[in-house]
Scaffold this active site. Structure first.
Site, mmCIF file in Angstrom:
data_model
loop_
_atom_site.group_PDB
_atom_site.id
_atom_site.type_symbol
_atom_site.label_atom_id
_atom_site.label_comp_id
_atom_site.label_asym_id
_atom_site.label_seq_id
_atom_site.Cartn_x
_atom_site.Cartn_y
_atom_site.Cartn_z
ATOM 1 C CB CYS A 86 -22.820 53.628 -11.765
ATOM 2 S SG CYS A 86 -24.294 54.527 -12.226
ATOM 3 C CG HIS A 409 -8.862 48.042 -25.881
ATOM 4 N ND1 HIS A 409 -9.179 47.090 -26.824
ATOM 5 C CD2 HIS A 409 -9.691 47.820 -24.832
ATOM 6 C CE1 HIS A 409 -10.174 46.345 -26.361
ATOM 7 N NE2 HIS A 409 -10.494 46.763 -25.150
#
Ligand code: DHE
Length: 589
Positions: A86, A409
């Site tokens: 998370c 990316h």
């Protein structure tokens, strides 16, 4: 510009990060209707996992009125899950990053049922369906829900005292060889990350022999080479930096230091007169960078990156240090700070009176590289679908470009001479199948400079890296996070000389079945990160399998596009990044 399909997938690959769509004013769900289920796109599997922090034992906070009951065992499990899955989106301190803040003023307002539904079913804003996907059990969802209603724990800092006590000078500079003591062609050596083994393999570029394997930090991330080409620096996710002397008979670590608890980047000074003098490393936690002596790794200057976001100018408690490169035009390090969206140009000539140019760029800066002249630095703010361009000679932002794709990316990107648009720098994307070309020649081709001149599809979304070489006419694009096993096991190759710039006709590519060539029986290997040898004649690919399954490196002949060598060895555990000494030293890509 041709339009591209965005990837929306129900499949999750590897470890994914929670991305709650929680808002301050969002009311708790009252309806009995089952919430919609949401999957995630490939980029969800590429969110930072605080793999070192998850190993820490945090104290359970003292109970306040209305706090849910939680045992120490449940608390330990919850902190581990939180840091692992998370924190990459929501921040270590739960103050928010690409994901929303999860501080108790917000979570308590929304309540237990609301949070539990979000964790279970996900949200259209990017929160994966942790419960229904089976990634978390019902019990774990319950534990995580209660955890979010408690105050978040703060991991410890890692200051100068901790750094100094971790610093080891294993071989003093005066005890090292005065000249190269081996007969290796070190310029054509490949430093290969053996991710889950916490090691790097040094592989000879001509014979493909594994010359040596060296212990490094945990889940080692990248390698960088000093300006002279003598020293190799490797950084682990646990912040351990190894300095390896390539001149030794058998290269080994001559100094090491732990610069933080979670880190990804290291670089060394390259400006004329400053070659091999300094090293810099940045960390995710604590949010800081440290400048060290280039011969010993002795820490000299520690600087926090905590501060205000570039746009709203609100304080952010944990802006992570992402990519770092060394300027060729000035004695400066170029340090990219994720959450505040700032690019720092840090002058390293006088560490006592540190001068820094702070460029407002875009939030969530991640990875990037130079253009072919090494004057301009291009960095992806991937969660914002943008690339920022800094002129490292004039020290200013010259472009902030929407790439036309989802989540650029580039790794360090790929530079080549386009038949129509002149010099361009390319990036692929995590969130869709597109490759974007950005013009990089403001003098010779000013009409194309800092604009997306073309955007076309490669083999699929979930790409991480693309590569070419000044001696090659090919552009290679990987897709390791693509959910289709065949796509993630191959690469797309474009013939640069056949790129016409015709907006109605995409450049064609050939798919190379790299993993098939590796002939691995078990697992579902992903093909990741093309890297050229020094001469630009061969390109190497990692065939990245799980830790206890066979992996390989496949070497492709750049002229014929045929397999030249498959490197297999029991020591090649989870190979990912590969860094050719000469190309990395000279920023050739
Ligand atoms: Fe990386 C570069 C961060 C996951 C392989 N990675 C970088 C850089 C950063 C970064 C900031 C730029 C360093 C620089 O230039 O100074 N990477 C992160 C993450 O935060 C992320 C998303 C999740 C995490 O928890 O680490 C992440 N990275 C991965 C992987 O899963 C990869 C594929 C496999 C691995 O080894 O972990 C991976 N990252 C790489 C590689 C580079 C890299 C090979 C360098 C590419 C290059 O050509 O320069």
């Amino acid at each position: 510009m041709r339009s591209r399909a965005t990837y929306v997938l129900a499949t999750l690959i590897g470890s994914v990060a929670l991305a709650f769509a929680l808002t301050a004013d969002g009311a708790p769900a009252k309806s009995k209707k089952k919430p919609d289920e949401h999957g995630s796109d490939p980029s969800a599997s590429y969110t930072a996992s605080m793999t070192t922090l998850r190993q820490l034992k945090m104290a359970l906070p003292g109970r306040r009125p209305n706090d849910p009951v939680m045992s120490v065992g449940e608390w330990n499990e919850a902190t581990k899950i939180y840091f692992e899955r998370c924190a990459g989106c929501h921040g270590v301190l739960r103050k928010g990053a690409t994901g929303k803040a999860l501080t108790t003023d917000l979570t308590r307002k929304n309540g237990y049922e609301y949070l539990k539904n979000f964790i279970t079913f996900g949200s259209p804003a990017g929160m994966p369906n942790w419960g229904t996907s089976g990634e978390l059990t019902k019990k774990q969802v319950d534990v995580m829900t209660r955890y979010l209603l408690l105050e978040p724990p703060a991991p410890p800092e890692w200051g100068m005292a901790e750094m100094k006590s971790s610093w080891k000078l294993l071989v003093k500079p005066e005890d090292r060889p005065k000249s190269k003591a081996n007969d290796w062609d070190i310029e054509n050596l490949m430093s290969v990350t053996l991710r889950d083994a916490g090691k790097v393999a040094l592989i000879d570029g001509a014979t493909y022999e594994i010359r040596t394997v060296i212990d490094t930090g945990y889940a080692v991330h990248i390698s960088r080479i000093s300006a002279s080409g003598r020293y190799l620096f490797v950084i682990g996710r646990d912040g351990l930096v190894n300095m390896i002397d390539l001149w030794m008979k058998v290269p080994q670590t001559v100094a090491s230091i732990k610069i933080g608890m979670e880190a990804r980047s290291v670089e060394t000074s390259k400006f004329k007169g400053w070659e091999d003098k300094l090293v810099v490393a940045g960390s995710y936690w604590p949010p800081q960078y440290v400048i060290m002596d280039g011969e010993t790794l002795e820490p000299k200057k520690l600087v926090s990156t905590r501060g205000n976001t570039y746009d709203e100018q609100n304080y952010h408690p944990e802006p992570r240090v992402a990519s770092i490169v060394a300027s060729h035009y000035r004695p400066e390090f170029i340090i990219n700070v994720k959450e505040t969206g700032k690019i720092l140009l840090v002058d390293y000539t006088d560490l006592k009176n540190l001068k820094t140019v702070e460029i407002e760029a875009e939030r969530f800066l991640h990875d990037g590289g130079f253009d072919s002249t090494k004057r301009y630095f291009l960095v992806a703010a991937n969660a914002r679908d943008k690339v920022a361009v800094v002129d490292t000679k004039e020290n200013k932002l010259v472009g902030l470009i929407e790439t036309g794709g989802v989540k650029p990316h580039p790794g360090r990107g790929a530079n080549f001479e386009h038949p129509v648009y002149g010099p361009v720098w390319a990036t692929s994307h995590l969130g869709d199948d597109s490759v974007s070309l950005i013009g990089t020649d403001p003098e010779g081709n000013s009409e194309y400079a800092w604009k997306v001149v073309d955007n076309f599809p490669a083999q699929g979304g979930g790409s991480l890296f693309l590569k070419t070489h000044p001696k090659s006419k090919h552009l290679y694009v990987d897709a390791p996070l693509n959910p289709d096993p065949e796509t993630s096991a191959g690469v797309a190759v474009f013939d640069i000389s056949k790129m016409t710039g015709d907006k109605d006709k995409d450049p064609e590519f050939k798919s190379l079945p790299i993993a098939k060539w590796a002939n691995i029986g078990k697992g579902q290997p992903r093909v990741v990160q093309p890297e050229f040898n020094k001469y630009g004649t061969e390109v190497w690919f990692s065939v990245w399998n799980s830790k206890d399954t066979e992996s390989a490196i496949v070497v492709v002949d750049d002229k014929t596009l045929e397999v030249k060598k498959v490197i297999k060895d029991p020591r090649l555990i989870t190979p990912t990044g590969k860094f050719n000494v000469a190309n990395t030293q000279g920023d050739v890509y």
